[in-house]
Design a protein around this motif. Structure first.
Motif, mmCIF file in Angstrom:
data_model
loop_
_atom_site.group_PDB
_atom_site.id
_atom_site.type_symbol
_atom_site.label_atom_id
_atom_site.label_comp_id
_atom_site.label_asym_id
_atom_site.label_seq_id
_atom_site.Cartn_x
_atom_site.Cartn_y
_atom_site.Cartn_z
ATOM 1 N N UNK A 182 -14.850 -0.062 -3.917
ATOM 2 C CA UNK A 182 -14.306 -1.257 -3.317
ATOM 3 C C UNK A 182 -14.075 -2.343 -4.368
ATOM 4 N N UNK A 183 -15.016 -2.521 -5.276
ATOM 5 C CA UNK A 183 -14.874 -3.523 -6.321
ATOM 6 C C UNK A 183 -13.690 -3.195 -7.234
ATOM 7 N N UNK A 184 -13.479 -1.923 -7.491
ATOM 8 C CA UNK A 184 -12.355 -1.505 -8.324
ATOM 9 C C UNK A 184 -11.012 -1.807 -7.681
ATOM 10 N N UNK A 185 -10.918 -1.647 -6.387
ATOM 11 C CA UNK A 185 -9.673 -1.933 -5.670
ATOM 12 C C UNK A 185 -9.387 -3.429 -5.680
ATOM 13 N N UNK A 186 -10.408 -4.231 -5.472
ATOM 14 C CA UNK A 186 -10.237 -5.683 -5.507
ATOM 15 C C UNK A 186 -9.785 -6.120 -6.902
ATOM 16 N N UNK A 187 -10.387 -5.548 -7.932
ATOM 17 C CA UNK A 187 -9.993 -5.878 -9.303
ATOM 18 C C UNK A 187 -8.554 -5.450 -9.575
ATOM 19 N N UNK A 188 -8.154 -4.281 -9.098
ATOM 20 C CA UNK A 188 -6.779 -3.804 -9.298
ATOM 21 C C UNK A 188 -5.779 -4.725 -8.595
ATOM 22 N N UNK A 189 -6.099 -5.166 -7.398
ATOM 23 C CA UNK A 189 -5.211 -6.086 -6.687
ATOM 24 C C UNK A 189 -5.104 -7.419 -7.416
#
Length: 91
Positions: free
Chosen positions: A1-8
């Motif tokens: 989840x943290x990786x997706x937020x960072x990618x966005x």
């Protein structure tokens, strides 16, 4: 989840800085996400296995944190470096 937020967040940052260097915003935003994921993937495939092995033998909180979330920091740093260097070169 943290990786997706960072990618966005990286995608939005690249999108919003595209005008400074005369790049197309959508393709520049996608480029930022690709840089982030490539750096995270390379970290996960090369460095994480060694750290994970050490974490299983000595399960300290810091090693487990590094195993789980260091790829996010590496991806963000790589994307930031690319954005700052290429936007500086475009000026």
């Amino acid at each position: 989840m943290l990786g997706v937020v960072a990618a966005l967040a990286i995608g939005y940052w690249f999108y919003s800085t595209a005008d400074r260097s005369g790049r197309a915003p959508v393709s520049w935003g996608i480029s930022g996400v690709v840089v982030y994921f490539l750096a995270a993937l390379i970290w996960s495939l090369t460095v994480t296995p060694g750290i994970k092995d050490a974490a299983t033998h000595n399960p300290s909180g810091m090693l487990i944190f590094i195993v789980r979330y260091a790829y996010v920091g590496v991806g963000v740093l790589a994307a930031a470096a690319v954005n700052l260097l290429l936007n500086k070169a475009g000026d």
